[in-house]
Scaffold this motif. Structure first.
Motif, PDB file in Angstrom:
ATOM      1  N   LEU A  12       0.981  -1.434  -0.018  1.00 15.99           N
ATOM      2  CA  LEU A  12      -0.077   0.159  -0.046  1.00 15.99           C
ATOM      3  C   LEU A  12       0.790   1.272  -0.154  1.00 15.99           C
ATOM      4  O   LEU A  12       0.114   2.343  -0.099  1.00 15.99           O
ATOM      5  CB  LEU A  12      -0.883  -0.113   1.262  1.00 15.99           C
ATOM      6  CG  LEU A  12      -2.087  -1.122   1.186  1.00 15.99           C
ATOM      7  CD1 LEU A  12      -3.115  -1.015   2.404  1.00 15.99           C
ATOM      8  CD2 LEU A  12      -2.964  -1.222   0.045  1.00 15.99           C
TER       9      LEU A  12
ATOM     10  N   LYS B 250      -6.198   4.530  -5.099  1.00 15.69           N
ATOM     11  CA  LYS B 250      -6.894   3.275  -5.643  1.00 15.69           C
ATOM     12  C   LYS B 250      -8.310   3.316  -5.254  1.00 15.69           C
ATOM     13  O   LYS B 250      -8.849   2.440  -5.416  1.00 15.69           O
ATOM     14  CB  LYS B 250      -6.288   2.188  -4.721  1.00 15.69           C
ATOM     15  CG  LYS B 250      -4.661   2.150  -4.664  1.00 15.69           C
ATOM     16  CD  LYS B 250      -4.275   1.617  -6.184  1.00 15.69           C
ATOM     17  CE  LYS B 250      -2.661   1.618  -6.423  1.00 15.69           C
ATOM     18  NZ  LYS B 250      -2.297   1.222  -7.655  1.00 15.69           N
ATOM     19  N   SER B 251      -8.664   4.518  -4.903  1.00 17.68           N
ATOM     20  CA  SER B 251     -10.292   4.390  -4.564  1.00 17.68           C
ATOM     21  C   SER B 251     -10.926   5.976  -4.823  1.00 17.68           C
ATOM     22  O   SER B 251     -10.270   6.941  -4.944  1.00 17.68           O
ATOM     23  CB  SER B 251     -10.818   3.986  -3.080  1.00 17.68           C
ATOM     24  OG  SER B 251      -9.997   5.066  -2.231  1.00 17.68           O
TER      25      SER B 251
ATOM     26  N   TYR C 260     -12.118   0.175  -2.519  1.00 16.93           N
ATOM     27  CA  TYR C 260     -10.686   0.309  -2.568  1.00 16.93           C
ATOM     28  C   TYR C 260      -9.854  -0.757  -3.623  1.00 16.93           C
ATOM     29  O   TYR C 260     -10.500  -2.021  -3.486  1.00 16.93           O
ATOM     30  CB  TYR C 260      -9.840   0.333  -1.000  1.00 16.93           C
ATOM     31  CG  TYR C 260      -8.383   0.142  -1.247  1.00 16.93           C
ATOM     32  CD1 TYR C 260      -7.671   1.457  -1.358  1.00 16.93           C
ATOM     33  CD2 TYR C 260      -7.710  -0.940  -1.065  1.00 16.93           C
ATOM     34  CE1 TYR C 260      -6.322   1.532  -1.339  1.00 16.93           C
ATOM     35  CE2 TYR C 260      -6.302  -0.772  -1.027  1.00 16.93           C
ATOM     36  CZ  TYR C 260      -5.573   0.382  -1.135  1.00 16.93           C
ATOM     37  OH  TYR C 260      -4.250   0.442  -1.237  1.00 16.93           O
ATOM     38  N   LYS C 261      -9.276  -0.136  -4.658  1.00 13.61           N
ATOM     39  CA  LYS C 261      -8.564  -1.024  -5.544  1.00 13.61           C
ATOM     40  C   LYS C 261      -9.997  -2.045  -6.137  1.00 13.61           C
ATOM     41  O   LYS C 261      -9.504  -3.161  -6.804  1.00 13.61           O
ATOM     42  CB  LYS C 261      -7.698  -1.957  -4.912  1.00 13.61           C
ATOM     43  CG  LYS C 261      -6.556  -1.263  -4.610  1.00 13.61           C
ATOM     44  CD  LYS C 261      -5.229  -2.526  -4.402  1.00 13.61           C
ATOM     45  CE  LYS C 261      -3.979  -1.761  -4.074  1.00 13.61           C
ATOM     46  NZ  LYS C 261      -2.677  -2.749  -3.346  1.00 13.61           N
ATOM     47  N   ASP C 262     -11.112  -1.524  -6.396  1.00 18.46           N
ATOM     48  CA  ASP C 262     -11.963  -2.502  -6.985  1.00 18.46           C
ATOM     49  C   ASP C 262     -12.203  -3.841  -6.213  1.00 18.46           C
ATOM     50  O   ASP C 262     -12.696  -4.799  -6.944  1.00 18.46           O
ATOM     51  CB  ASP C 262     -11.807  -2.609  -8.437  1.00 18.46           C
ATOM     52  CG  ASP C 262     -11.989  -0.986  -9.415  1.00 18.46           C
ATOM     53  OD1 ASP C 262     -13.017  -0.249  -8.825  1.00 18.46           O
ATOM     54  OD2 ASP C 262     -11.346  -0.999 -10.254  1.00 18.46           O
TER      55      ASP C 262
ATOM     56  N   LYS D  48     -16.375  -6.361  -8.047  1.00 16.53           N
ATOM     57  CA  LYS D  48     -17.015  -5.073  -8.162  1.00 16.53           C
ATOM     58  C   LYS D  48     -18.293  -4.748  -8.058  1.00 16.53           C
ATOM     59  O   LYS D  48     -19.004  -3.901  -7.555  1.00 16.53           O
ATOM     60  CB  LYS D  48     -16.195  -4.296  -9.436  1.00 16.53           C
ATOM     61  CG  LYS D  48     -16.721  -2.766  -9.460  1.00 16.53           C
ATOM     62  CD  LYS D  48     -15.863  -2.121 -10.320  1.00 16.53           C
ATOM     63  CE  LYS D  48     -16.301  -0.655 -10.511  1.00 16.53           C
ATOM     64  NZ  LYS D  48     -15.404   0.010 -11.613  1.00 16.53           N
TER      65      LYS D  48
ATOM     66  N   ASN E 264       0.450  -9.927  -6.683  1.00 14.55           N
ATOM     67  CA  ASN E 264       0.656  -8.975  -7.929  1.00 14.55           C
ATOM     68  C   ASN E 264       0.334  -9.207  -9.338  1.00 14.55           C
ATOM     69  O   ASN E 264       0.550  -8.455 -10.166  1.00 14.55           O
ATOM     70  CB  ASN E 264       1.835  -8.026  -7.373  1.00 14.55           C
ATOM     71  CG  ASN E 264       1.583  -7.289  -6.398  1.00 14.55           C
ATOM     72  OD1 ASN E 264       0.397  -6.598  -6.035  1.00 14.55           O
ATOM     73  ND2 ASN E 264       2.638  -6.938  -5.570  1.00 14.55           N
TER      74      ASN E 264
END
Length: 376
Positions: free
Chosen positions: A57, A104-105, A119-121, A140, A375
């Motif tokens: 993060l 990220k959001s 956050y981050k989808d 999502k 990742n």
């Protein structure tokens, strides 16, 4: 393996936002949780926090993120497989700024008296005046329904929250800055069976739990655990069976950092282990399958020393079994092929081996390899 990845991802996420002492915020943890983990960042003296903080993060200054860093953070998994984080807020404005700053959001929005964003989808984030709650990973499209569910969690009182549950009370009794209690059916199947050893044949996995003290060392999550049950008959059987476990010698710890995502380590004598395996339906099925390719009964009887089940980094790839017969180290691959195994001498740190040696049951998770998988 997917459940374990999600669970450790939640640990990383928790330390990235970082931290939550018992108070009203803890009631936001669902009472039906099957796994609870607590981290007291202040008591960890930065050892574990530093190892995890930069993993995902990029939140470098936790003291300005609006989170109470003097209180523990709680992670949980519900019976539905949801992974969550619960923390205490000191300044909601600072927290919202920190979330948006990570890029990220979207900014948090009001919904039924609370503040939410995605956050981050993949992670639903909700805030009350006191509580920071995260649940995921989610699709999502499911965010609206998860958000409604989180309104109920954030509205929990002591009766509907986690603090009156036996699982939470067991976790709270463990003296460690980082600790976990979980039903074993919340663990990957590869790791479930050893915790079931000694249970009566009719025991359902949901009746067996594992408690563990935890630490992070050299990028490896170390879980020093034991199994137990709230069912008195099952618990008595587990305590009796625990006598077969001897102190781990630690030579095979070197297999983990260079090659493996995770590993469960014990030390046993096969003659003592075999009767317990034959009494367990899961091990019976495993032995029956392996005996079509290799004489697994003879192999188990030959064990005299450290014994570990190692999970490779490739998802769904069969685990490896490595063990000592007292003189030689051997390996059984996913196809049941047995071979001599040469110990590695350069992969594990001396400190990691020191932590494992002498324990009865240790689970290691390689956070460095885990980061690469997450990742991808």
């Amino acid at each position: 393996m997917k459940r374990l990845l999600r669970y450790i991802f939640a640990i990383v996420l928790a330390v990235g936002f970082t931290a939550c002492n018992n108070g009203n915020y803890v009631n936001s943890i669902p009472k039906n949780s099957v796994a609870i983990l607590s981290m007291d960042i202040g008591e960890m003296n930065g050892v574990g926090a530093g190892a995890l903080l930069k993993t995902l993060l990029h939140l470098t200054n936790i003291n300005t993120a609006g989170i109470d860093v003097s209180s523990p953070v709680y992670l949980f998994e519900t019976e539905n497989g949801e992974i969550g984080l619960c923390a205490r807020i000191t300044n909601q404005d600072d927290l919202e700024k920190a979330i948006v700053k990570m890029g990220k959001s979207k900014p948090l929005q009001d919904f039924h008296g609370y503040r939410f964003t995605l956050y981050k989808d993949a992670w639903a984030v909700g805030c009350s005046d006191e509580t920071f709650l995260v649940i995921g990973p989610i699709a999502k499209a499911s965010y609206p329904s998860i958000r409604r569910q989180m309104v109920n969690y954030l509205s929990n009182d002591e009766k509907s929250g986690i603090t009156t549950s036996r699982l939470y009370q067991k976790m709270d009794s463990i003296d460690s800055p980082m600790k976990m209690v979980a039903r074993i059916d919340a663990l990957p199947e590869e790791f479930m069976l050893p915790f079931m050893l000694g249970t009566p044949k009719d025991t359902d996995p949901s009746q067996v739990c594992v408690s563990a003290k935890m630490n992070v060392l050299d990028g490896v999550l170390v879980m020093d655990g034991e199994s137990f049950s709230f069912n008195k008959r099952v618990d008595a059987s587990l305590k009796e069976a625990a006598h077969v476990y001897r102190p781990i010698e630690g030579q095979m710890v070197s297999a983990l950092p260079s090659e493996m995502l995770g590993g469960l380590f014990i030390n046993v004598k096969g003659d003592s282990l075999m009767p317990l395996m034959r009494e367990n339906r899961g091990f019976q099925a495993m032995l029956a399958g392996m005996n079509t390719q290799v004489d697994m009964d003879s192999i188990v009887k030959s064990v005299d020393g450290d014994f570990c089940v190692l999970v490779p980094t490739v998802n769904e790839q069969p685990p490896l079994v490595r063990y000592s017969d007292g003189t030689t180290f051997r390996q059984i691959d996913g196809k049941g092929v047995s071979s001599v195994y040469t110990l590695s001498t350069d992969a594990a740190s001396t400190d990691l081996r020191k932590v494992v040696v002498g324990k009865k049951m240790v689970l290691l998770i390689n956070l460095n390899l885990l980061k690469g998988i997450i990742n991808r």
